[in-house]
Scaffold this motif. Structure first.
Motif, PDB file in Angstrom:
ATOM      1  N   LEU A  46       0.838  -1.199   0.000  1.00 19.23           N
ATOM      2  CA  LEU A  46       0.000   0.000   0.000  1.00 19.23           C
ATOM      3  C   LEU A  46       0.865   1.238   0.000  1.00 19.23           C
ATOM      4  O   LEU A  46       1.826   1.330   0.763  1.00 19.23           O
ATOM      5  CB  LEU A  46      -0.900   0.005   1.241  1.00 19.23           C
ATOM      6  CG  LEU A  46      -1.798  -1.205   1.447  1.00 19.23           C
ATOM      7  CD1 LEU A  46      -2.601  -1.052   2.723  1.00 19.23           C
ATOM      8  CD2 LEU A  46      -2.711  -1.424   0.261  1.00 19.23           C
ATOM      9  N   ASP A  47       0.502   2.191  -0.822  1.00 17.28           N
ATOM     10  CA  ASP A  47       1.238   3.453  -0.851  1.00 17.28           C
ATOM     11  C   ASP A  47       0.465   4.525  -0.084  1.00 17.28           C
ATOM     12  O   ASP A  47      -0.598   4.262   0.486  1.00 17.28           O
ATOM     13  CB  ASP A  47       1.546   3.872  -2.290  1.00 17.28           C
ATOM     14  CG  ASP A  47       0.295   4.138  -3.130  1.00 17.28           C
ATOM     15  OD1 ASP A  47      -0.807   4.329  -2.561  1.00 17.28           O
ATOM     16  OD2 ASP A  47       0.419   4.168  -4.365  1.00 17.28           O
ATOM     17  N   ARG A  48       1.007   5.739  -0.084  1.00 18.94           N
ATOM     18  CA  ARG A  48       0.380   6.816   0.691  1.00 18.94           C
ATOM     19  C   ARG A  48      -1.014   7.156   0.169  1.00 18.94           C
ATOM     20  O   ARG A  48      -1.888   7.546   0.931  1.00 18.94           O
ATOM     21  CB  ARG A  48       1.274   8.050   0.741  1.00 18.94           C
ATOM     22  CG  ARG A  48       1.426   8.765  -0.560  1.00 18.94           C
ATOM     23  CD  ARG A  48       2.169  10.106  -0.423  1.00 18.94           C
ATOM     24  NE  ARG A  48       2.184  10.793  -1.698  1.00 18.94           N
ATOM     25  CZ  ARG A  48       1.140  11.429  -2.212  1.00 18.94           C
ATOM     26  NH1 ARG A  48       0.013  11.512  -1.556  1.00 18.94           N
ATOM     27  NH2 ARG A  48       1.226  12.002  -3.401  1.00 18.94           N
ATOM     28  N   LEU A  49      -1.256   6.990  -1.129  1.00 19.82           N
ATOM     29  CA  LEU A  49      -2.590   7.258  -1.675  1.00 19.82           C
ATOM     30  C   LEU A  49      -3.603   6.218  -1.180  1.00 19.82           C
ATOM     31  O   LEU A  49      -4.737   6.572  -0.850  1.00 19.82           O
ATOM     32  CB  LEU A  49      -2.544   7.290  -3.204  1.00 19.82           C
ATOM     33  CG  LEU A  49      -1.783   8.471  -3.807  1.00 19.82           C
ATOM     34  CD1 LEU A  49      -1.606   8.293  -5.304  1.00 19.82           C
ATOM     35  CD2 LEU A  49      -2.497   9.786  -3.499  1.00 19.82           C
ATOM     36  N   ASP A  50      -3.182   4.960  -1.142  1.00 22.17           N
ATOM     37  CA  ASP A  50      -4.060   3.923  -0.586  1.00 22.17           C
ATOM     38  C   ASP A  50      -4.414   4.251   0.860  1.00 22.17           C
ATOM     39  O   ASP A  50      -5.573   4.150   1.265  1.00 22.17           O
ATOM     40  CB  ASP A  50      -3.387   2.546  -0.641  1.00 22.17           C
ATOM     41  CG  ASP A  50      -3.212   2.022  -2.052  1.00 22.17           C
ATOM     42  OD1 ASP A  50      -4.101   2.275  -2.895  1.00 22.17           O
ATOM     43  OD2 ASP A  50      -2.188   1.365  -2.305  1.00 22.17           O
ATOM     44  N   HIS A  51      -3.410   4.645   1.635  1.00 26.09           N
ATOM     45  CA  HIS A  51      -3.644   5.002   3.038  1.00 26.09           C
ATOM     46  C   HIS A  51      -4.582   6.195   3.155  1.00 26.09           C
ATOM     47  O   HIS A  51      -5.464   6.211   4.026  1.00 26.09           O
ATOM     48  CB  HIS A  51      -2.315   5.283   3.748  1.00 26.09           C
ATOM     49  CG  HIS A  51      -1.582   4.055   4.135  1.00 26.09           C
ATOM     50  ND1 HIS A  51      -1.364   3.708   5.442  1.00 26.09           N
ATOM     51  CD2 HIS A  51      -1.037   3.062   3.393  1.00 26.09           C
ATOM     52  CE1 HIS A  51      -0.703   2.564   5.488  1.00 26.09           C
ATOM     53  NE2 HIS A  51      -0.494   2.154   4.257  1.00 26.09           N
ATOM     54  N   ALA A  52      -4.415   7.183   2.295  1.00 28.87           N
ATOM     55  CA  ALA A  52      -5.287   8.360   2.335  1.00 28.87           C
ATOM     56  C   ALA A  52      -6.729   7.972   1.988  1.00 28.87           C
ATOM     57  O   ALA A  52      -7.686   8.428   2.635  1.00 28.87           O
ATOM     58  CB  ALA A  52      -4.773   9.428   1.378  1.00 28.87           C
ATOM     59  N   ILE A  53      -6.882   7.122   0.979  1.00 31.81           N
ATOM     60  CA  ILE A  53      -8.219   6.654   0.594  1.00 31.81           C
ATOM     61  C   ILE A  53      -8.855   5.864   1.739  1.00 31.81           C
ATOM     62  O   ILE A  53     -10.013   6.092   2.104  1.00 31.81           O
ATOM     63  CB  ILE A  53      -8.143   5.794  -0.694  1.00 31.81           C
ATOM     64  CG1 ILE A  53      -7.772   6.683  -1.891  1.00 31.81           C
ATOM     65  CG2 ILE A  53      -9.456   5.054  -0.938  1.00 31.81           C
ATOM     66  CD1 ILE A  53      -7.372   5.923  -3.139  1.00 31.81           C
ATOM     67  N   LEU A  54      -8.096   4.956   2.327  1.00 33.79           N
ATOM     68  CA  LEU A  54      -8.613   4.164   3.439  1.00 33.79           C
ATOM     69  C   LEU A  54      -8.991   5.030   4.633  1.00 33.79           C
ATOM     70  O   LEU A  54     -10.003   4.786   5.292  1.00 33.79           O
ATOM     71  CB  LEU A  54      -7.586   3.105   3.855  1.00 33.79           C
ATOM     72  CG  LEU A  54      -7.383   1.975   2.850  1.00 33.79           C
ATOM     73  CD1 LEU A  54      -6.154   1.159   3.220  1.00 33.79           C
ATOM     74  CD2 LEU A  54      -8.627   1.106   2.743  1.00 33.79           C
ATOM     75  N   ILE A  72     -13.291  11.796  -2.779  1.00 30.94           N
ATOM     76  CA  ILE A  72     -12.011  11.224  -2.352  1.00 30.94           C
ATOM     77  C   ILE A  72     -10.910  11.646  -3.312  1.00 30.94           C
ATOM     78  O   ILE A  72      -9.834  12.076  -2.888  1.00 30.94           O
ATOM     79  CB  ILE A  72     -12.099   9.679  -2.278  1.00 30.94           C
ATOM     80  CG1 ILE A  72     -13.059   9.262  -1.171  1.00 30.94           C
ATOM     81  CG2 ILE A  72     -10.711   9.063  -2.065  1.00 30.94           C
ATOM     82  CD1 ILE A  72     -13.385   7.769  -1.143  1.00 30.94           C
ATOM     83  N   GLY A  73     -11.172  11.546  -4.592  1.00 32.78           N
ATOM     84  CA  GLY A  73     -10.183  11.926  -5.604  1.00 32.78           C
ATOM     85  C   GLY A  73      -9.739  13.367  -5.467  1.00 32.78           C
ATOM     86  O   GLY A  73      -8.542  13.683  -5.578  1.00 32.78           O
ATOM     87  N   ALA A  74     -10.689  14.250  -5.196  1.00 33.83           N
ATOM     88  CA  ALA A  74     -10.346  15.673  -5.026  1.00 33.83           C
ATOM     89  C   ALA A  74      -9.449  15.875  -3.808  1.00 33.83           C
ATOM     90  O   ALA A  74      -8.567  16.739  -3.822  1.00 33.83           O
ATOM     91  CB  ALA A  74     -11.625  16.500  -4.895  1.00 33.83           C
ATOM     92  N   LYS A  75      -9.650  15.084  -2.778  1.00 36.87           N
ATOM     93  CA  LYS A  75      -8.852  15.243  -1.553  1.00 36.87           C
ATOM     94  C   LYS A  75      -7.473  14.611  -1.657  1.00 36.87           C
ATOM     95  O   LYS A  75      -6.547  15.063  -0.985  1.00 36.87           O
ATOM     96  CB  LYS A  75      -9.599  14.661  -0.357  1.00 36.87           C
ATOM     97  CG  LYS A  75     -10.822  15.481   0.010  1.00 36.87           C
ATOM     98  CD  LYS A  75     -11.535  14.927   1.224  1.00 36.87           C
ATOM     99  CE  LYS A  75     -12.726  15.833   1.549  1.00 36.87           C
ATOM    100  NZ  LYS A  75     -13.415  15.425   2.753  1.00 36.87           N
ATOM    101  N   VAL A  76      -7.322  13.549  -2.460  1.00 38.00           N
ATOM    102  CA  VAL A  76      -6.035  12.861  -2.531  1.00 38.00           C
ATOM    103  C   VAL A  76      -5.275  13.128  -3.829  1.00 38.00           C
ATOM    104  O   VAL A  76      -4.137  12.682  -3.979  1.00 38.00           O
ATOM    105  CB  VAL A  76      -6.186  11.333  -2.316  1.00 38.00           C
ATOM    106  CG1 VAL A  76      -6.833  11.034  -0.978  1.00 38.00           C
ATOM    107  CG2 VAL A  76      -6.935  10.668  -3.458  1.00 38.00           C
ATOM    108  N   GLY A  77      -5.902  13.817  -4.767  1.00 38.36           N
ATOM    109  CA  GLY A  77      -5.219  14.155  -6.009  1.00 38.36           C
ATOM    110  C   GLY A  77      -5.277  13.075  -7.075  1.00 38.36           C
ATOM    111  O   GLY A  77      -4.338  12.914  -7.852  1.00 38.36           O
ATOM    112  N   LEU A  78      -6.385  12.355  -7.143  1.00 39.65           N
ATOM    113  CA  LEU A  78      -6.576  11.330  -8.171  1.00 39.65           C
ATOM    114  C   LEU A  78      -7.918  11.539  -8.862  1.00 39.65           C
ATOM    115  O   LEU A  78      -8.815  12.187  -8.317  1.00 39.65           O
ATOM    116  CB  LEU A  78      -6.580   9.928  -7.547  1.00 39.65           C
ATOM    117  CG  LEU A  78      -5.288   9.377  -6.984  1.00 39.65           C
ATOM    118  CD1 LEU A  78      -5.550   8.049  -6.275  1.00 39.65           C
ATOM    119  CD2 LEU A  78      -4.260   9.180  -8.096  1.00 39.65           C
TER     120      LEU A  78
END
Length: 158
Positions: free
Chosen positions: A5-13, A27-33
Motif C-alpha cells: 500500500l502506498d500513501r494514496l491507498d492510506h489516504a483513501i482508506l 475522495i479523488g479531489a482530496k487525494v489528487g486522483l
C-alpha cells in the motif's frame, strides 16, 4: 500476504474509515486522483481483503439496547475442538458484538450488547451455564461509551 500500500491507498482508506459513503469524486479531489483511479484502487483494496466490509454503525441506545457488557471467559480445557465449538457458538450469537481469543487468565473476551439485565441473564444461560466447557466467566458492565469504533491508525507518510 499483505498488499503493498502506498500513501494514496492510506489516504483513501483513512477517508473511507471516517465515512464509507464518501464518493470517489470527493475522495479523488482530496487525494489528487481521478474518480476512476480512486474506484480502481478501492476495488483492488476490496479484492485484496484490506477492506473487509462496509457497514452502518448503529447507536445501540437508540435501538433500545443501552447495556454493554465486557465478559472474560475461561474454558474448561484448551483443546482445539472446544475452542472451535465456542467460536461457532459466539459467531451465531447476535448479542456478541466482538470476540477476541486472548492470552492470560481468560481464553476469550466478549463485548456483548443487551436491552437489560434480564436479557443478559438469558444470554449467560445460553452461552455459559448451559456449556459444560465454560469453567468461569467474569462480567463488567460498561458505564459509559467513551470510544467505540474499528478505525485503524494509518501512516500517511509512506
Amino acid at each position: 500476504m499483505h498488499p503493498d500500500l502506498d500513501r494514496l491507498d492510506h489516504a483513501i482508506l483513512s477517508l473511507l474509515q471516517s465515512d464509507a459513503r464518501t464518493i470517489a469524486e470527493t475522495i479523488g479531489a482530496k487525494v489528487g486522483l481521478s474518480a476512476a483511479a480512486v474506484q480502481r484502487r478501492i476495488k483492488r483494496l476490496r479484492e485484496a481483503g484490506v477492506i473487509e466490509r462496509e457497514v452502518a454503525v448503529l447507536d445501540p441506545a437508540a435501538l433500545g439496547m443501552p447495556m454493554t457488557f465486557i465478559v472474560m471467559v475461561e474454558m474448561e480445557r484448551e483443546r482445539l475442538e472446544v475452542l472451535d465449538a465456542f467460536r461457532k457458538q459466539v459467531q451465531a450469537e447476535e448479542h456478541v458484538q466482538q470476540c477476541y481469543y486472548v492470552t492470560g487468565s481468560a481464553d476469550f473476551v466478549l463485548v456483548v450488547t443487551c436491552r437489560d439485565m434480564s436479557e443478559f441473564e438469558a444470554f449467560t444461560h445460553r452461552m455459559f451455564f448451559n456449556n459444560g466447557e465454560v469453567r468461569h466467566f467474569t462480567t463488567s458492565v460498561a458505564m459509559e461509551r467513551v470510544k467505540v469504533g474499528l478505525t485503524l491508525p494509518l501512516d500517511q507518510q509512506r
